[in-house]
Every structure is written in structure tokens, then in C-alpha cells.
Write a protein that holds these residues in place. Structure first.
Motif, PDB file in Angstrom:
ATOM      1  N   ASN A 183       0.833  -1.200   0.000  1.00 20.86           N
ATOM      2  CA  ASN A 183       0.000   0.000   0.000  1.00 20.86           C
ATOM      3  C   ASN A 183       0.871   1.256   0.000  1.00 20.86           C
ATOM      4  O   ASN A 183       0.606   2.234  -0.720  1.00 20.86           O
ATOM      5  CB  ASN A 183      -0.932  -0.036   1.224  1.00 20.86           C
ATOM      6  CG  ASN A 183      -2.080   0.955   1.114  1.00 20.86           C
ATOM      7  OD1 ASN A 183      -2.184   1.696   0.139  1.00 20.86           O
ATOM      8  ND2 ASN A 183      -2.942   0.975   2.100  1.00 20.86           N
ATOM      9  N   LEU A 184       1.966   1.204   0.780  1.00 22.34           N
ATOM     10  CA  LEU A 184       2.869   2.355   0.824  1.00 22.34           C
ATOM     11  C   LEU A 184       3.564   2.560  -0.525  1.00 22.34           C
ATOM     12  O   LEU A 184       3.704   3.693  -1.002  1.00 22.34           O
ATOM     13  CB  LEU A 184       3.938   2.126   1.881  1.00 22.34           C
ATOM     14  CG  LEU A 184       3.686   2.633   3.281  1.00 22.34           C
ATOM     15  CD1 LEU A 184       4.835   2.214   4.177  1.00 22.34           C
ATOM     16  CD2 LEU A 184       3.537   4.150   3.325  1.00 22.34           C
ATOM     17  N   ILE A 185       4.005   1.444  -1.118  1.00 23.63           N
ATOM     18  CA  ILE A 185       4.682   1.564  -2.424  1.00 23.63           C
ATOM     19  C   ILE A 185       3.712   2.194  -3.420  1.00 23.63           C
ATOM     20  O   ILE A 185       4.070   3.093  -4.183  1.00 23.63           O
ATOM     21  CB  ILE A 185       5.179   0.186  -2.930  1.00 23.63           C
ATOM     22  CG1 ILE A 185       6.351  -0.296  -2.075  1.00 23.63           C
ATOM     23  CG2 ILE A 185       5.570   0.242  -4.408  1.00 23.63           C
ATOM     24  CD1 ILE A 185       6.919  -1.658  -2.458  1.00 23.63           C
ATOM     25  N   GLY A 201       8.492   6.120   8.519  1.00 21.41           N
ATOM     26  CA  GLY A 201       9.505   7.138   8.803  1.00 21.41           C
ATOM     27  C   GLY A 201      10.010   7.924   7.598  1.00 21.41           C
ATOM     28  O   GLY A 201       9.911   9.154   7.572  1.00 21.41           O
ATOM     29  N   PRO A 202      10.548   7.233   6.561  1.00 23.99           N
ATOM     30  CA  PRO A 202      11.119   7.991   5.442  1.00 23.99           C
ATOM     31  C   PRO A 202      10.092   8.872   4.712  1.00 23.99           C
ATOM     32  O   PRO A 202      10.413   9.967   4.256  1.00 23.99           O
ATOM     33  CB  PRO A 202      11.642   6.884   4.508  1.00 23.99           C
ATOM     34  CG  PRO A 202      11.925   5.727   5.416  1.00 23.99           C
ATOM     35  CD  PRO A 202      10.876   5.792   6.476  1.00 23.99           C
ATOM     36  N   TYR A 203       8.850   8.412   4.639  1.00 19.80           N
ATOM     37  CA  TYR A 203       7.792   9.203   3.984  1.00 19.80           C
ATOM     38  C   TYR A 203       7.472  10.433   4.836  1.00 19.80           C
ATOM     39  O   TYR A 203       7.394  11.558   4.323  1.00 19.80           O
ATOM     40  CB  TYR A 203       6.551   8.308   3.819  1.00 19.80           C
ATOM     41  CG  TYR A 203       5.463   8.822   2.883  1.00 19.80           C
ATOM     42  CD1 TYR A 203       5.706   9.753   1.882  1.00 19.80           C
ATOM     43  CD2 TYR A 203       4.146   8.327   2.990  1.00 19.80           C
ATOM     44  CE1 TYR A 203       4.699  10.187   1.020  1.00 19.80           C
ATOM     45  CE2 TYR A 203       3.131   8.752   2.137  1.00 19.80           C
ATOM     46  CZ  TYR A 203       3.409   9.689   1.157  1.00 19.80           C
ATOM     47  OH  TYR A 203       2.403  10.107   0.316  1.00 19.80           O
ATOM     48  N   SER A 204       7.354  10.208   6.129  1.00 18.70           N
ATOM     49  CA  SER A 204       7.022  11.289   7.048  1.00 18.70           C
ATOM     50  C   SER A 204       8.101  12.381   7.011  1.00 18.70           C
ATOM     51  O   SER A 204       7.807  13.583   6.897  1.00 18.70           O
ATOM     52  CB  SER A 204       6.882  10.691   8.444  1.00 18.70           C
ATOM     53  OG  SER A 204       7.049  11.658   9.424  1.00 18.70           O
ATOM     54  N   SER A 247      -5.615   2.186   5.230  1.00 22.89           N
ATOM     55  CA  SER A 247      -4.575   3.224   5.368  1.00 22.89           C
ATOM     56  C   SER A 247      -4.764   4.030   6.647  1.00 22.89           C
ATOM     57  O   SER A 247      -3.783   4.462   7.259  1.00 22.89           O
ATOM     58  CB  SER A 247      -4.598   4.176   4.174  1.00 22.89           C
ATOM     59  OG  SER A 247      -4.221   3.487   3.020  1.00 22.89           O
ATOM     60  N   MET A 248      -6.003   4.220   7.063  1.00 22.44           N
ATOM     61  CA  MET A 248      -6.260   4.945   8.318  1.00 22.44           C
ATOM     62  C   MET A 248      -5.875   4.057   9.506  1.00 22.44           C
ATOM     63  O   MET A 248      -5.277   4.526  10.466  1.00 22.44           O
ATOM     64  CB  MET A 248      -7.740   5.349   8.430  1.00 22.44           C
ATOM     65  CG  MET A 248      -8.184   6.403   7.428  1.00 22.44           C
ATOM     66  SD  MET A 248      -7.487   8.036   7.686  1.00 22.44           S
ATOM     67  CE  MET A 248      -8.345   8.552   9.158  1.00 22.44           C
ATOM     68  N   ILE A 254      -1.160   5.251   7.711  1.00 21.64           N
ATOM     69  CA  ILE A 254      -0.474   5.742   6.506  1.00 21.64           C
ATOM     70  C   ILE A 254      -1.148   7.079   6.168  1.00 21.64           C
ATOM     71  O   ILE A 254      -0.486   8.089   5.948  1.00 21.64           O
ATOM     72  CB  ILE A 254      -0.623   4.743   5.338  1.00 21.64           C
ATOM     73  CG1 ILE A 254       0.187   3.480   5.606  1.00 21.64           C
ATOM     74  CG2 ILE A 254      -0.200   5.400   4.007  1.00 21.64           C
ATOM     75  CD1 ILE A 254       0.013   2.378   4.575  1.00 21.64           C
ATOM     76  N   LYS A 255      -2.481   7.080   6.185  1.00 18.24           N
ATOM     77  CA  LYS A 255      -3.249   8.326   6.054  1.00 18.24           C
ATOM     78  C   LYS A 255      -3.750   8.702   7.443  1.00 18.24           C
ATOM     79  O   LYS A 255      -4.137   7.828   8.209  1.00 18.24           O
ATOM     80  CB  LYS A 255      -4.455   8.105   5.126  1.00 18.24           C
ATOM     81  CG  LYS A 255      -4.082   8.100   3.650  1.00 18.24           C
ATOM     82  CD  LYS A 255      -5.181   7.497   2.807  1.00 18.24           C
ATOM     83  CE  LYS A 255      -6.261   8.468   2.427  1.00 18.24           C
ATOM     84  NZ  LYS A 255      -7.106   7.914   1.323  1.00 18.24           N
ATOM     85  N   ARG A 256      -3.702  10.003   7.764  1.00 20.15           N
ATOM     86  CA  ARG A 256      -4.125  10.436   9.097  1.00 20.15           C
ATOM     87  C   ARG A 256      -5.485  11.111   9.077  1.00 20.15           C
ATOM     88  O   ARG A 256      -6.093  11.314  10.108  1.00 20.15           O
ATOM     89  CB  ARG A 256      -3.081  11.392   9.704  1.00 20.15           C
ATOM     90  CG  ARG A 256      -1.672  10.829   9.802  1.00 20.15           C
ATOM     91  CD  ARG A 256      -1.592   9.497  10.506  1.00 20.15           C
ATOM     92  NE  ARG A 256      -2.201   9.465  11.807  1.00 20.15           N
ATOM     93  CZ  ARG A 256      -1.529   9.407  12.969  1.00 20.15           C
ATOM     94  NH1 ARG A 256      -0.202   9.366  12.975  1.00 20.15           N
ATOM     95  NH2 ARG A 256      -2.162   9.364  14.123  1.00 20.15           N
ATOM     96  N   GLU A 257      -5.924  11.539   7.910  1.00 17.04           N
ATOM     97  CA  GLU A 257      -7.257  12.149   7.781  1.00 17.04           C
ATOM     98  C   GLU A 257      -7.862  11.642   6.481  1.00 17.04           C
ATOM     99  O   GLU A 257      -7.128  11.307   5.542  1.00 17.04           O
ATOM    100  CB  GLU A 257      -7.142  13.673   7.759  1.00 17.04           C
ATOM    101  CG  GLU A 257      -6.842  14.257   9.122  1.00 17.04           C
ATOM    102  CD  GLU A 257      -6.435  15.721   9.052  1.00 17.04           C
ATOM    103  OE1 GLU A 257      -7.294  16.581   9.253  1.00 17.04           O
ATOM    104  OE2 GLU A 257      -5.251  15.976   8.783  1.00 17.04           O
TER     105      GLU A 257
END
Ligand code: ACO
Length: 311
Positions: free
Chosen positions: A32-34, A144-147, A210-211, A215-218
Motif C-alpha cells: 500500500n505504501l509503495i 519514517g522515510p515518507y514522514s 490506510s487509516m 499511513i493516512k491520518r485524515e
């Protein structure tokens, strides 16, 4: 039953600890992240095209220098994001192949043409503005790296948004023709900018997972509402008319009510049938092919260095 690895992963997510490249993670989380990060990277890179189109026609040297720098920043954002994505075990060439073959998407917004100089202002203001709303939220993503990439990108996006708004302000306060040009750009880019946040939550295939994994926060709809709310005042300051005739403050909700979007248009654009989809990919393929000698030279140089070291 969760395995001890899964339990530890979920514990970290719940404790707001970042997941790092070497940590164990579920396959579906990685996939999902990729998917999301690579599509985000592709959007940054394809997003250079609509504005790049105006670099040679910017109305002054100052505007040209600013636009050139902004478009270069977008390339940089793409590179940070490709690097973040590579930490998940996919190569840059695989990602490029997915983009060029149409298996990976990029943001729908970049399939709209930039017809006038005001469109460059509208993109900086509305498109980068929408991107910031989404990306500020992604600064708290669990990977981490995305954030960390998002923190740096947001700083630059905020400069982009301001340069766009300032260009719109100059037009909106200019001659009647310039003001009309600004209004026309707002009318054309407002709706596609709202579509950047994705389908309604009820139609969003990936949101729930994702929530859960942070991965997604909103959600898509919550972020879109934030953008709708913040844009009303900005349009007022420009002295332009709001493109949505149904925009109305709702005291009870504490938000603006607005019209629904043209979802047929949204799905058609993300499925490859927007005004510029073909042109964008053709241009990317051509630029990539032209750059082959650079990649070959780097590979040859690295091989030479490796051989020297081995001697
Ligand atoms: N344009 C193109 N595709 C979209 C868009 C859009 N505006 N919105 C949703 N989609 C796609 C999704 O990628 C997904 O397709 P896929 O399954 O083939 O990958 C499908 O539509 C269903 O949508 P969702 O389930 O809601 O997808 P997701 O949970 O990934 O949410 C969102 C979409 C909000 C865009 C999310 O991926 C995200 O926040 N991405 C990071 C930000 C980003 O990519 N910004 C790009 C523009 S900003 C810029 O470049 C300046």
C-alpha cells in the motif's frame, strides 16, 4: 490470531512510533505504501509539465526565475519520494515502468491544460494549496522515510502556494482583462483541485486500511472540507467570484456546505481519458529516452570505480 511480529507492528503504530525500512511490516502495508508513495512521486514529476509549459512565456524576468525554481523544486520532491519508496524494496526503474505503462497513477490534476498565464498562478495557489493540506497531514504518516520527506516538501510547497497566490493577486487587482483571466483560471482549476483529495470516503478503496495503519491520518472528505473552508476567504481577498454558487456557511457543522463534484469526470480522468493524459505520458517517455545516455554514463562510471577499487 496475530503473530508476535504483527503484534509488535501494531503496538508501534498505536504508540505513534515510526516504522523504519528494516522493521518487520505486513506485506499489504508495504504494498500500500509503495502504491501511494510512488504515485505521489509520479505526481510531482508529471506536475512539472503543465507549469514548465510557461517558463519561456512568463511575463517578466522575476516571474520566470521564480517559476523555474518552483518547477525544479517539484523535480526534487519527486526524487525524495522515489528514494523513500526505494527503501521499501522497489527500484526506480520498476516505478518508472509502472508509470509509463499506466499501471501506476499520478494525480488527476496534471491532466488539465494550462491555457493562460493565470493558470500558473491558479496552480500555485490552488493545486499546491490542496497538496499542502494533504501533505501536512502526511507529515504524521507512520512510515519514517515518507514522514520525514513530507516535512521538507511542505516547507517548499508553502513557498509555491504563496507565489501562486501573489501572481493571482497581481492579476485580480490589474486591468479588467487581467482580472477576467484570473477569474477564468479560478473557474477551471477550482473543481479539479477538489478532486485531488480522491473519491468520497465511501468510495475510497484504500482509506480504511490506510487509516488503521496510520499511513493516512485524515480521510479524503475531511481534507477536502479543510481546503474548501480555507479557500472561501482567499477568493474574497482576491475580489473574485466563487465558482461554486452553492457555497454556504453551515453554522451547525462549523464548515462551508458546497456542491458535489462531477465524479464521472474524475473517474474518466484517472482512468486515462483526461484532456492531457496521453500527452503527459508521451512527453515523459520521450524525456526518459533522451536521458538514457546519462544513465549509461553513470553506470559505466560506477563500474569503472568498482573495478579500480577491486584492483
Ligand atoms: N488522481 C489520481 N488518482 C487518484 C486520485 C487523484 N486525485 N484520487 C484517488 N486516486 C486513485 C487512487 O490512487 C486509487 O487508485 P489505485 O488503487 O490504482 O492506486 C483509487 O483512485 C482509489 O482512491 P483511494 O482509495 O481514495 O486512494 P488513496 O487512499 O491512495 O487516496 C490520495 C488517494 C488522497 C491521493 C492518497 O493517495 C494520498 O494522499 N497520496 C499522497 C498525496 C499525493 O499523491 N499527492 C499528489 C498530488 S500533490 C502534488 O504532486 C503537488
Amino acid at each position: 490470531m496475530m503473530t508476535p511480529e504483527e503484534q509488535n507492528f501494531m503496538r508501534k503504530i498505536e504508540a505513534e512510533e515510526k516504522i523504519e525500512p528494516k522493521d518487520w511490516m505486513p506485506d499489504a502495508y508495504r504494498k500500500n505504501l509503495i502504491r501511494q508513495i510512488s504515485q505521489h512521486a509520479h505526481s510531482e514529476v508529471i506536475g512539472m509539465q503543465p507549469e514548465g509549459n510557461w517558463i519561456t512565456r512568463a511575463p517578466s524576468l522575476r516571474r520566470k526565475a521564480v517559476l523555474l525554481s518552483k518547477v525544479q523544486d517539484e523535480a526534487g520532491h519527486g526524487l525524495y519520494l522515489y528514494s523513500a519508496c526505494e527503501t521499501l524494496g522497489i527500484s526506480r526503474s520498476e516505478m518508472i515502468e509502472q508509470l509509463q505503462s499506466g499501471t501506476a497513477k499520478y494525480s488527476s490534476i496534471f491532466n488539465y491544460p494550462t491555457l493562460t498565464w493565470a493558470d500558473v498562478g491558479a496552480i500555485g495557489w490552488l493545486v499546491d494549496g490542496a497538496a499542502i493540506v494533504n501533505q501536512v497531514s502526511l507529515q504524521r504518516t507512520s512510515y519514517g522515510p515518507y514522514s520525514r520527506g513530507m516535512i521538507r516538501i511542505c516547507k517548499e510547497e508553502s513557498f509555491h502556494q504563496r507565489q501562486g497566490y501573489e501572481a493571482m493577486l497581481a492579476l485580480a487587482k490589474g486591468s479588467p482583462e487581467q482580472k477576467a483571466m484570473a477569474q477564468d483560471a479560478l473557474n477551471r482549476f477550482y473543481w479539479p483541485a477538489l478532486m485531488m483529495f480522491g473519491p468520497h470516503d465511501s468510495e475510497s478503496a484504500h482509506s480504511q486500511k490506510s487509516m488503521e495503519w496510520k499511513i493516512k491520518r485524515e480521510t479524503n472528505d475531511d481534507l477536502r472540507q479543510k481546503f474548501v473552508d480555507q479557500t472561501v476567504k482567499q477568493i474574497e481577498v482576491l475580489g473574485l467570484e466563487h465558482p461554486d454558487k452553492n457555497i454556504k456557511w453551515n453554522e451547525e457543522r462549523g464548515h462551508f456546505d458546497s456542491s458535489d463534484l462531477n465524479w464521472d469526470e474524475f473517474w474518466s480522468v484517472i482512468n486515462g481519458n483526461g484532456h492531457c493524459n496521453r500527452q503527459r505520458i508521451e512527453h515523459h517517455v520521450a524525456a526518459h529516452d533522451e536521458g538514457e545516455w546519462v544513465r549509461d554514463a553513470i553506470t559505466a562510471y560506477n563500474e569503472k570505480k568498482r573495478a579500480k577499487k577491486a584492483q
